[in-house]
Scaffold this motif. Sequence first.
Motif, PDB file in Angstrom:
ATOM      1  N   UNK A 156       2.505   8.670  -1.938  1.00  0.00           N
ATOM      2  CA  UNK A 156       1.573   9.494  -2.712  1.00  0.00           C
ATOM      3  C   UNK A 156       0.187   9.477  -2.078  1.00  0.00           C
ATOM      4  N   UNK A 157      -0.244   8.308  -1.640  1.00  0.00           N
ATOM      5  CA  UNK A 157      -1.554   8.196  -0.995  1.00  0.00           C
ATOM      6  C   UNK A 157      -1.602   9.081   0.255  1.00  0.00           C
ATOM      7  N   UNK A 158      -0.520   9.088   1.020  1.00  0.00           N
ATOM      8  CA  UNK A 158      -0.461   9.934   2.208  1.00  0.00           C
ATOM      9  C   UNK A 158      -0.548  11.416   1.816  1.00  0.00           C
ATOM     10  N   UNK A 159       0.185  11.828   0.784  1.00  0.00           N
ATOM     11  CA  UNK A 159       0.146  13.214   0.345  1.00  0.00           C
ATOM     12  C   UNK A 159      -1.259  13.626  -0.095  1.00  0.00           C
ATOM     13  N   UNK A 160      -1.947  12.713  -0.766  1.00  0.00           N
ATOM     14  CA  UNK A 160      -3.322  13.013  -1.195  1.00  0.00           C
ATOM     15  C   UNK A 160      -4.235  13.167   0.015  1.00  0.00           C
ATOM     16  N   UNK A 161      -4.135  12.236   0.963  1.00  0.00           N
ATOM     17  CA  UNK A 161      -5.002  12.294   2.146  1.00  0.00           C
ATOM     18  C   UNK A 161      -4.764  13.550   2.968  1.00  0.00           C
ATOM     19  N   UNK A 162      -3.497  13.948   3.120  1.00  0.00           N
ATOM     20  CA  UNK A 162      -3.168  15.020   4.063  1.00  0.00           C
ATOM     21  C   UNK A 162      -3.070  16.394   3.419  1.00  0.00           C
ATOM     22  N   UNK A 167      -8.624  15.381   3.367  1.00  0.00           N
ATOM     23  CA  UNK A 167      -9.656  14.944   4.296  1.00  0.00           C
ATOM     24  C   UNK A 167      -9.076  14.353   5.584  1.00  0.00           C
ATOM     25  N   UNK A 168      -7.760  14.123   5.608  1.00  0.00           N
ATOM     26  CA  UNK A 168      -7.105  13.617   6.825  1.00  0.00           C
ATOM     27  C   UNK A 168      -5.885  14.484   7.118  1.00  0.00           C
ATOM     28  N   UNK A 169      -6.103  15.788   7.147  1.00  0.00           N
ATOM     29  CA  UNK A 169      -4.996  16.741   7.257  1.00  0.00           C
ATOM     30  C   UNK A 169      -4.175  16.563   8.524  1.00  0.00           C
ATOM     31  N   UNK A 170      -4.776  16.054   9.575  1.00  0.00           N
ATOM     32  CA  UNK A 170      -4.081  15.903  10.856  1.00  0.00           C
ATOM     33  C   UNK A 170      -3.539  14.494  11.070  1.00  0.00           C
ATOM     34  N   UNK A 171      -3.523  13.696  10.033  1.00  0.00           N
ATOM     35  CA  UNK A 171      -3.038  12.316  10.157  1.00  0.00           C
ATOM     36  C   UNK A 171      -1.572  12.291  10.584  1.00  0.00           C
ATOM     37  N   UNK A 172      -1.260  11.427  11.531  1.00  0.00           N
ATOM     38  CA  UNK A 172       0.126  11.271  11.996  1.00  0.00           C
ATOM     39  C   UNK A 172       0.339   9.811  12.362  1.00  0.00           C
ATOM     40  N   UNK A 173       0.634   8.978  11.368  1.00  0.00           N
ATOM     41  CA  UNK A 173       0.717   7.536  11.551  1.00  0.00           C
ATOM     42  C   UNK A 173       2.156   7.053  11.543  1.00  0.00           C
ATOM     43  N   UNK A 174       2.413   6.005  12.297  1.00  0.00           N
ATOM     44  CA  UNK A 174       3.723   5.352  12.270  1.00  0.00           C
ATOM     45  C   UNK A 174       3.828   4.495  11.011  1.00  0.00           C
TER      46      UNK A 174
END
Length: 210
Positions: A156-162, A167-174
């Motif tokens: 959920x935190x990832x969905x909110x960020x991206x 604010x972190x739309x381009x986030x691509x983390x392992x």
Amino acid sequence: DWTPFFRSWELHGKYPEILKDELVGKQATELFADAQEMLQKIFDEKWLMAKAIFGIFPANTVNDDDIEVVDGDRKFKFRTLRQQLKKYAGKPNFALADFIAPQETGIRDYMGCFCVTTGFGTEDKAEMFRKDLDDYNSIMVKALSDRLAEAFAEYLHKEVRTKYWGYAANENLSNEEMIGEVYKGIRPAPGYPACPDHLEKLTIWEILGV
């Protein structure tokens, strides 16, 4: 993050290294295999139900240590605790309120509130195993439900960020980077050191209408 799963069974070590540990590697590997088998059943047979709710709200710091959150005509206040440790000269004692723009700056800041669970159905399954005198699987389903809840919060935190806040739309983390919390932003929770007062949960429930 599987490491806390092993700790719940009193097997201490970091995953995946624990699977090759000289002392507990064999037991950890067998336990992990059983966990994977039950996890597959949880999904295939829909043993558990997951639910989540979140909101993003205007917020500003007031009175140095408090965060005022606005939702339409409603206002709420989080009273954040400032660190109590004695530190060397020049090193401040932080509070969560320090990371939100003060009201007097005129800057409109924001914060999110959320709640997740994967626990619906856990107790019924655990009780079913207990009635069959199967304490092992009774503990297993609860341990997996705990890990699923943590994974759901991470998702959920990832969905909110991206997406939702974006604010972190381009986030691509392992997965390892997610576990290491290298993303932008924090996810403090009442009861943890950053905000130890569990009573703040009541404010979150009120804001979210749960």
